[in-house]
Design an enzyme around this catalytic site. Structure first.
Site, PDB file in Angstrom:
ATOM      1  N   GLU A  87       1.380  -1.528  11.451  1.00 57.64           N
ATOM      2  CA  GLU A  87       0.075  -0.986  11.010  1.00 57.64           C
ATOM      3  C   GLU A  87      -1.269  -1.787  11.482  1.00 57.64           C
ATOM      4  O   GLU A  87      -2.294  -1.194  11.807  1.00 57.64           O
ATOM      5  CB  GLU A  87      -0.124  -1.145   9.401  1.00 57.64           C
ATOM      6  CG  GLU A  87       0.780   0.077   8.683  1.00 57.64           C
ATOM      7  CD  GLU A  87       2.258  -0.224   8.503  1.00 57.64           C
ATOM      8  OE1 GLU A  87       2.835   0.731   7.506  1.00 57.64           O
ATOM      9  OE2 GLU A  87       2.803  -1.410   9.157  1.00 57.64           O
TER      10      GLU A  87
ATOM     11  N   GLU B 150       8.494   1.535   4.688  1.00 57.77           N
ATOM     12  CA  GLU B 150       8.071   1.071   3.327  1.00 57.77           C
ATOM     13  C   GLU B 150       8.889   1.892   2.181  1.00 57.77           C
ATOM     14  O   GLU B 150       9.214   1.602   1.244  1.00 57.77           O
ATOM     15  CB  GLU B 150       6.653   1.229   3.231  1.00 57.77           C
ATOM     16  CG  GLU B 150       6.004   0.370   3.605  1.00 57.77           C
ATOM     17  CD  GLU B 150       4.239   0.238   3.518  1.00 57.77           C
ATOM     18  OE1 GLU B 150       3.813  -1.024   3.045  1.00 57.77           O
ATOM     19  OE2 GLU B 150       3.602   1.130   4.239  1.00 57.77           O
TER      20      GLU B 150
END
Length: 245
Positions: free
Chosen positions: A128, A108
């Site tokens: 995740e 990210e």
């Protein structure tokens, strides 16, 4: 500045190296604070930022030991989200050199860059959901803007990790080079950007970051300011004089 973020300031750009090799540059609160401090400097004195990681890894993710202890209030505070948003909105371009793993929060952080250069060792993705959380620091909106919704959905819902060739084919990186060459290329790009008009570069970045419904109004507003700029007059005059020679 934190020991986990090494800075090398040049005339044309700043190189920032994530430097927690013993943790594969996992992004902890100290590193987030250091990135905020760097952003404050680059907001005051805009320069291109080259982001990279030490030890053959960009960032293997957020620091899981810290994530495990975070609760709902921490999620709503957006610790990593706010940091990466600030990096994304820096006045001048951000170039990420992504060597080795860029997973979870590391991916990210890379998505927040304007330009991404990979290496053959690149492994990038968002696993995740395997840890019981979501990719909440930019992947659910930035990744689909970069690679398109179908591939973004597959990656985020399955946790699949892309290698360098797949990332290049998807447009997630624009080049794949050996680590030393990738850093040289990033700094060459930063030097090229520095030779351009900073006001025009910053206006272009603002227009690129604007939502679709802000166009074409934002483009015309930015251009109106630049049309009155002495630097526009100087650069165009120099161009015309060179053509006459």
């Amino acid at each position: 500045m934190s020991q986990s973020l090494r800075l090398d300031a040049r005339d044309t750009h700043v190189r920032a190296t994530l430097d927690r090799p013993e943790k594969r540059n996992a992004i902890d609160r100290e590193l987030v604070d250091a990135l905020h401090d760097l952003c404050a400097d680059l907001e005051r004195e805009p320069r291109t930022l080259v982001l990279t990681g030490a030890g053959g890894t960009f960032a293997a993710g957020a620091d899981i030991a810290q994530l495990r202890e975070r609760r709902a209030s921490d999620a709503l505070a957006g610790i990593n989200t706010r940091c990466f948003e600030r990096i994304r909105n820096l006045p001048m371009p951000v170039i990420a050199v992504i060597d080795g793993y860029a997973l979870g929060g590391g991916a990210e952080l890379a998505y927040a860059a304007d330009i991404r250069i990979g290496t053959p060792a690149l492994k990038i993705g968002n696993p995740e959901t395997g840890l019981g959380i979501i990719a909440a620091a930019g992947a659910t909106w930035r990744l689909r803007e970069i690679v398109g919704e179908p591939l973004a959905a597959e990656l985020l819902l399955t946790g699949r990790v892309l290698d360098a060739d797949e990332a290049l084919a998807a447009g997630l990186v624009t080049r794949v080079l050996e680590p030393d060459d990738a850093l040289v290329e990033a700094e060459r790009i930063a030097t090229r950007i520095a030779a351009l008009d900073p006001a025009a570069t910053q206006a272009t970045k603002r227009a690129l970051l604007a939502p679709r419904d802000a166009h074409p109004a934002i483009d015309l507003e930015e251009q109106a300011v630049l049309f009155e700029s002495p630097e526009k007059e100087r650069r165009m005059t120099a161009f015309l004089e060179r053509k006459r020679k």
